[in-house]
Structures are given as structure tokens and as C-alpha cells.
Design an enzyme around this catalytic site. Structure first.
Site: not given
Ligand code: APR
Length: 249
Positions: A104, A120, A128, A149, A189, A216, A233
Site C-alpha cells: 500500500v 490491498h 469517507c 470528509c 518479497g 531470501p 529483490a
Molecule cells: N527482498 C525480497 N524479499 C524480502 C526482502 C528483500 N529485501 N526482505 C524480506 N523479504 C521477504 C521475507 O522473507 C518475507 O517472506 O518478504 C516477505 C515479507 O512477508 P510479509 O511481511 O508477510 O509481507 P507480505 O507477504 O507482503 O504480507 C501480505 O499481509 O499484513 C498483510 O496486508 C498486509 O499486504 C500485506 C499482506
């Protein structure tokens, strides 16, 4: 990053007509944005349902807004990183390229990606709850919490999708279509634990797309990936891009 896996990923991407990418918080980590579930993540020591649900907002809109205003203030100071920049360049490289994000933070658009499918929502949009009017507002911190609003005086909420809420119809429809027709599906990621977004990886696998995971650590759906590049990434995408452009690395 394993060299052979990198070359396989490059060969797949080079021969692809249609490339669809799903990104998560990890893609913004190198810009200084905390992930959700990693160490130091936003959900560490905090109950998601206390700040990211319609129920929490109904119970205490001020507390929810304090959480989002803090995130906006932090996001106002960060810039896209090489991962965002490569994906922005790729939009003109393939016959069909679609960028789907769970983020987001708006960093893909800031890196000049066009038509990003934000599943998301976006933290810079405010809506509003009475009249539904939506506006873009990058003021951080906001002068008044919760904001009101200016059209009807109603309570405003962040333009993000909370747990238990439906995804934006248009973005979801286009994301599923772009996944069903993908030759290569890049998962970058994300921990792939939040549905329905994570379901895109399963749709891609079911449709026979070649799945490349950039992370990673192994995501919850790493077993569906044909190749996984275990690197940040911001390193993996420039490395792929360099080989695609024939720049020796
Ligand atoms: N490059 C690539 N991946 C990475 C890096 C990096 N530099 N640093 C961390 N990661 C990976 C982590 O290993 C993990 O698997 O990114 C991932 C992040 O996971 P989350 O924190 O769970 O985030 P995300 O998958 O985007 O969450 C999904 O959950 O909380 C809700 O709405 C929110 O959009 C979000 C959704």
C-alpha cells in the site's frame, strides 16, 4: 544467489511473452519500509485485528489512524529501490507485463510503474465512510486525526483493504486474468500467507506458468516455484535485468 538458477530464471523470462509479477512487503524492505511478519515487522508485538480491521476502526478510529499516520510519516521519507526501478523498466520490455502488488506504500508508482494493480489499496488514499468520496492526500502527519470528509463531514478511513474486507473488484479481476495467461509468474518479497492474494501463485501453478520466487527465505508457496533466487529483490532483479540486457555480470 545460485548462478544456474539465475540463468534459468533469465532464460524463462527472456522467452516469455506474458510476464505477471506479484510483489509483497519484501520488495520495499530495502527502501527502509518494515515488512509485516519479518523481524522488526509491523505485526510483531501488535495484534493485527487491533489496527487493520473494520471492527477496530469502528471501536476506536483514533487509534487506527494513529497507526496509519505513523506509517505515512515513515513512508513519506523513503524512495523506491532498484527492485522497484527494474520492474518499472520491464513494463515496456514484454508483449504483456502486469504488476500486481499487496503493498500500500505507492513505491511502484513512485518508480514510474503504470497501471499497478494494488490489491490491498493505497495508504495515500483516504475515503469517507459516509459518502464514499475518495481523495489522494500525502500530508504526513495529517493535521487532524481522524480526518473528516470536506464534502459531508463524515468520518474518513485509510484507503487500504483491511482483514476480512473484499479486494478492489477491478484490480482483483485484472490480476486474476493476468495470472491465468502468464508464461512467467514472478513472486517477489511476499511470505504468501495472506489470501486471496497468495491464491494467485496457486492459479499460476495450476495454469502451468513458470514460477520464479525472489525472496531470501522460502515463502509458504515456495514448493510451487520452479526456480527460487534466495537473495534480496534489490539484488536479484538488477541481476536478472543485467543478463536480460546482455550486460555481463
Ligand atoms: N527482498 C525480497 N524479499 C524480502 C526482502 C528483500 N529485501 N526482505 C524480506 N523479504 C521477504 C521475507 O522473507 C518475507 O517472506 O518478504 C516477505 C515479507 O512477508 P510479509 O511481511 O508477510 O509481507 P507480505 O507477504 O507482503 O504480507 C501480505 O499481509 O499484513 C498483510 O496486508 C498486509 O499486504 C500485506 C499482506
Amino acid at each position: 544467489m545460485d548462478r544456474r538458477d539465475l540463468e534459468t530464471a533469465v532464460a524463462w523470462i527472456r522467452s516469455a511473452g506474458t510476464v505477471t509479477v506479484l510483489t509483497g512487503a519484501g520488495v520495499s524492505a530495502e527502501s527502509g519500509v518494515p515488512t509485516f511478519r519479518g523481524s522488526g515487522g509491523l505485526w510483531q508485538g501488535r495484534r493485527v485485528e487491533d489496527v487493520a480491521s473494520p471492527e477496530a476502526f469502528a471501536a476506536d478510529p483514533h487509534a487506527v489512524w494513529r497507526f496509519y499516520d505513523e506509517r505515512r510519516c515513515r513512508l513519506a521519507t523513503v524512495q523506491p529501490n532498484p527492485a522497484h526501478e527494474v520492474l518499472a523498466r520491464w513494463q515496456d520490455r514484454f508483449r504483456r507485463f502486469t504488476l500486481v502488488t499487496q503493498n500500500v506504500d505507492g513505491l511502484h508508482a513512485l518508480a514510474r510503474s503504470r497501471d499497478v494493480l494494488e490489491l490491498h489499496g493505497n495508504i495515500w488514499r483516504i475515503r469517507c465512510v459516509e459518502c464514499g468520496r475518495e481523495r489522494e492526500d500525502r500530508t504526513a502527519p495529517l493535521p487532524e486525526l481522524p480526518p473528516r470528509c470536506t464534502a459531508c463531514g463524515g468520518l474518513e478511513r485509510p484507503g487500504v483493504v483491511w482483514f476480512g474486507e473484499a479486494l478492489p473488484e477491478g484490480a482483483a479481476r485484472d490480476a486474476w486474468r493476468a495470472t491465468e495467461t502468464a508464461d512467467v509468474f514472478l513472486v517477489a518479497g511476499t511470505s504468501a500467507v495472506v489470501y486471496p492474494a497468495a491464491g494467485l501463485v496457486e492459479v499460476a501453478a495450476a495454469r502451468g506458468a513458470r514460477i520464479v520466487e525472489l525472496n531470501p527465505e522460502a515463502s509458504a508457496l515456495a514448493h510451487l516455484a520452479g526456480v527460487a533466487l534466495r537473495a534480496p529483490a534489490g539484488e536479484a532483479l538488477p541481476a536478472i535485468d543485467a543478463l536480460l540486457s546482455g550486460v555481463p555480470s
